[in-house]
Every structure is written in C-alpha cells, then in structure tokens.
Write an enzyme that holds these catalytic residues in place. Structure first.
Site, PDB file in Angstrom:
ATOM      1  N   HIS A 161      71.543 -80.547  72.245  1.00  0.00           N
ATOM      2  CA  HIS A 161      72.908 -81.054  72.028  1.00  0.00           C
ATOM      3  C   HIS A 161      73.556 -81.573  73.315  1.00  0.00           C
ATOM      4  O   HIS A 161      74.646 -82.136  73.266  1.00  0.00           O
ATOM      5  CB  HIS A 161      73.805 -79.961  71.428  1.00  0.00           C
ATOM      6  N   ASP A 195      64.585 -79.118  65.018  1.00  0.00           N
ATOM      7  CA  ASP A 195      65.631 -78.103  64.921  1.00  0.00           C
ATOM      8  C   ASP A 195      66.440 -78.362  63.636  1.00  0.00           C
ATOM      9  O   ASP A 195      66.501 -79.496  63.144  1.00  0.00           O
ATOM     10  CB  ASP A 195      66.541 -78.202  66.149  1.00  0.00           C
ATOM     11  N   HIS A 197      69.549 -78.512  63.412  1.00  0.00           N
ATOM     12  CA  HIS A 197      70.685 -79.384  63.739  1.00  0.00           C
ATOM     13  C   HIS A 197      70.205 -80.710  64.341  1.00  0.00           C
ATOM     14  O   HIS A 197      69.169 -80.752  65.010  1.00  0.00           O
ATOM     15  CB  HIS A 197      71.598 -78.703  64.769  1.00  0.00           C
ATOM     16  N   ASP A 284      65.521 -72.569  63.366  1.00  0.00           N
ATOM     17  CA  ASP A 284      66.708 -72.248  62.556  1.00  0.00           C
ATOM     18  C   ASP A 284      66.637 -72.927  61.185  1.00  0.00           C
ATOM     19  O   ASP A 284      67.602 -72.926  60.428  1.00  0.00           O
ATOM     20  CB  ASP A 284      68.022 -72.586  63.285  1.00  0.00           C
TER      21      ASP A 284
HETATM   22  C1  SP5 Z   1      70.552 -75.425  69.605  1.00  0.00           C
HETATM   23  C2  SP5 Z   1      71.304 -75.092  68.368  1.00  0.00           C
HETATM   24  O1  SP5 Z   1      70.687 -74.718  67.374  1.00  0.00           O
HETATM   25  N1  SP5 Z   1      72.640 -75.147  68.416  1.00  0.00           N
HETATM   26  C3  SP5 Z   1      73.424 -74.861  67.267  1.00  0.00           C
HETATM   27  C4  SP5 Z   1      74.880 -74.902  67.497  1.00  0.00           C
HETATM   28  C5  SP5 Z   1      75.622 -74.622  66.221  1.00  0.00           C
HETATM   29  N2  SP5 Z   1      76.928 -74.168  66.451  1.00  0.00           N
HETATM   30  C6  SP5 Z   1      77.866 -74.177  65.379  1.00  0.00           C
HETATM   31  C7  SP5 Z   1      77.449 -73.404  64.190  1.00  0.00           C
HETATM   32  C8  SP5 Z   1      78.411 -72.316  63.813  1.00  0.00           C
HETATM   33  C9  SP5 Z   1      77.556 -71.206  63.283  1.00  0.00           C
HETATM   34  N3  SP5 Z   1      78.229 -70.034  62.903  1.00  0.00           N
HETATM   35  C10 SP5 Z   1      77.283 -68.918  62.966  1.00  0.00           C
HETATM   36  C11 SP5 Z   1      77.567 -67.863  61.982  1.00  0.00           C
HETATM   37  C12 SP5 Z   1      76.807 -66.616  62.383  1.00  0.00           C
HETATM   38  N4  SP5 Z   1      77.065 -65.556  61.463  1.00  0.00           N
HETATM   39 ZN    ZN Z   2      69.819 -75.694  65.841  1.00  0.00          ZN
END
Ligand code: SP5
Ligand code: ZN
Length: 344
Positions: A161, A195, A197, A284
């Site tokens: 990111h 990934d 995302h 993920d």
């Molecule tokens: C590298 C990578 O996978 N970055 C991901 C960043 C995502 N951030 C925002 C997602 C909000 C997730 N909320 C998590 C809930 C945990 N219970």
């Molecule tokens: Zn990710």
C-alpha cells in the site's frame, strides 16, 4: 529456496486500530506474532535456509521512494516525542486531500501529508523494522540476480500500500517495488499481487512504466479497502498503458472462481515474457482471515503456488498481509511448497 528474515520486525508492534466503519477501536491485526507463525510454519516444512538480510544504503530506498518521505520517517518520531513526552504512536488527524497541497515544514504536521489512513502508526521501533523488511526484499532480488531460482522475503511490516511518497494500510516502504526496481537492472520483472487488498502503492509506482507489469487479484474496492483504486479500468498511463491489470473479485469468492481468475492473470504475465516474477503474497484471502472477506480454504494454497511456479520464471515471493494467527503460517508455507514443487 532461500528465505530472508529479520527478527527486528518485532520492534514494530502496533497495539490498536481505529475502525471507522464500526466506530470502534480494536486490537491491531498487524502484530509480530504473524511473522513468528509464518517463520515457524516455513521451518517445519523445511522449505530452505533462513538468512538475515544484507545491508544497503539509502539510495536503494530512493530508487523508489521520495527523499522527503524518508526524511520524514527519520525526523518525525523524535519531534513528536519532544513535544508530547510519549513514545508514540504518530498518527495523522488531518489529511491532505485534493487541493490541499501545501506541505508544512513541521514533520509532525506532515503525518497527514504522507499518510493516507489512521491505521498505520509510527512507533519507536517502526523505522528499524521497516528498514529490515525492505532489506529482506532487496536481498531476495539480489539472490535472483545471482542465479537463485526462488527466494522468499518474510517481510514485516508489509509494503504494497506504500507509494512513492505516501504510506498507509500497515505499509511504510514498498518492499515488492524495491525488489522489482532492483531486478530492473537485468531484465523486465512482472509483479503478481495476490493479497486480499489491492496493491495501490505498487500499482502507482509502476503506473507509467512499460518495463514492469503489475497484475493484481483482490477484493473489489467497491466494498473493500483501499476503496479508491483497484478497479478494472485502471490500465496504466502513457508508455505504461496496458501494463497494469486489475482483477477485482466479489465478496466471498471461493477456490474455483479464484483459480480461474489466477489462470487468466498468469496468461497476461506469460504474454509479457518477464525475466523475473515478484509475488506479493497476502494470505488474508483465506476464509477465516479477520480482515479479509474471501473464502479460500487453507488447503488450496499449495495449488496456487503450483500454478504460479509452473511457468518456470525465477520467482521472489514477498510477504504482504495475512492476519489469522492460526492460518497465515500454514497458508504461506503451503503456497511456497507448491511453488517449489512446480519449479523443481
Ligand atoms: C497489507 C494489508 O493487508 N493491509 C491491509 C490494511 C487494511 N486496513 C483496513 C481494514 C480494516 C480492518 N478491520 C479489522 C477488523 C479486525 N477485527
Ligand atoms: Zn491485505
């Protein structure tokens, strides 16, 4: 395969995260135990020798990143500590959006200039961990340049990111982009980002380039982070037009559909005739990941690795996300063993 790992990743240990969609503060998912679990799984499977990263100078970082961003990382925490008396975290509370384009001189106020979300804290050990993760990826690239066929950079924190002059999404420097830039010295790398995302930072860094192909499978940004990029119509610009390819996936995508899309992505990479492949490996995508929302069973990761390995390109795998402390290790190690099997 050679495995690059630094135990200094543990110096970066975020504690909590603000979730704006739920209006909640909850435990931060990007924790040291992730990498410890992956290392353990990789060791148990005997995937290869675990090596520390080599040392590099700042020119390796500025080959991708804005020197202003690097200077900010060096200055901001001491300035913040002097002001607050606290060890961290540095987080932005105001953001430079469209038209808000004057960078203030104060490094503390630059947080909202360089950082695009409030979930990516700078803590006392963050910068040291970030440098080690970057060095792991660049060392992996150097090993390919020296003739290794497979390498795995167990990077933490992740990187995809982070853009040329911004950071966010738990990422500070773009490990995969730093590796790809290194590989450009001797050929044309393709980057495959799997990934959960979209790798907005990596896309952005190579968006105008025909020398690096970026192909990404990820949750449709229409319902998932990073929300503002990763759409199908983003194809590259100028000389880079046609060298960026996004495959957004619906929520709940399972193994069969995923494999079909991965096969198409690999066809695009094949048509590019890459000299090297860099894989941004996020696990993920597994069904019970606490951050992701796809439904890949953990058992399918070896097959994904075999698919990526069968064309026989020299491959550097760079670790990105994966937040299930139980499954990130088995999924990453499974992918790597499938990759090694197919490349043998
Ligand atoms: C590298 C990578 O996978 N970055 C991901 C960043 C995502 N951030 C925002 C997602 C909000 C997730 N909320 C998590 C809930 C945990 N219970
Ligand atoms: Zn990710």
């Amino acid at each position: 395969m050679k495995i690059l790992y630094s135990q200094k990743h543990s110096l970066h240990a975020p504690r909590e995260e603000f979730d704006g969609k739920a209006g909640l503060i909850h435990p931060h998912p990007e924790v040291p135990q992730r990498a410890l679990g992956i290392l353990q799984a990789v060791r148990e499977r005997g995937l290869g020798e675990v090596l520390p990263p080599r040392e590099y100078g700042p020119e390796v970082l500025t080959a991708v990143h804005d020197p202003g961003l690097i200077e900010y990382y060096r200055r901001v925490l001491p300035a913040w500590r002097a002001r607050t008396g606290k060890p961290g975290p540095v987080l932005p509370d105001v953001f430079a959006l469209r038209g808000l384009d004057h960078r203030p001189a104060d490094p503390v106020r630059q947080a909202g200039w360089y950082c695009f979300d409030p979930q990516t804290p700078l803590l006392e050990g963050t910068w040291e961990a970030v440098l080690q993760a970057a060095a792991c990826a660049v060392t992996g690239a150097d090993l390919l340049l020296e003739g290794e066929r497979l390498a795995y950079a167990l990077c933490r924190p992740p990187g995809h990111h982070a853009g040329r002059d911004y950071y966010g999404g738990y990422c500070y420097l773009n490990n995969a982009a730093l590796a790809a830039r290194r590989l450009q010295a001797r050929g044309r790398p393709a980057i495959l980002d799997i990934d959960y995302h979209h790798g907005n930072g990596t896309q952005d860094i190579f968006y105008g380039s025909a020398e690096v192909l970026f192909v990404s499978l990820h949750a449709d940004p229409d319902f998932s982070y990073p929300c503002f990029s990763g759409y199908r119509e983003e194809r590259g610009t100028g000389a880079g037009l046609g060298f960026n390819s996004n495959f957004p996936l619906p929520a709940g995508t399972g193994e069969t559909e995923y494999r079909g899309v991965l096969a198409r992505a690999l066809e695009e990479i094949r048509a590019f005739h890459p000299d090297f492949l860099v894989v941004s490996l996020g696990v993920d995508t597994v069904q019970e990941d606490p951050v992701g929302g796809l439904r890949l069973p953990p058992e399918c990761f070896p097959e994904l690795g075999r698919m990526v390995g069968s064309p026989g390109w020299p491959v550097l795998v760079v670790q990105e996300g994966g937040y299930s402390l139980r499954l990130a290790g088995p999924c990453a190690a499974g992918f790597l063993s499938g990759l090694a099997e197919a490349s043998a």
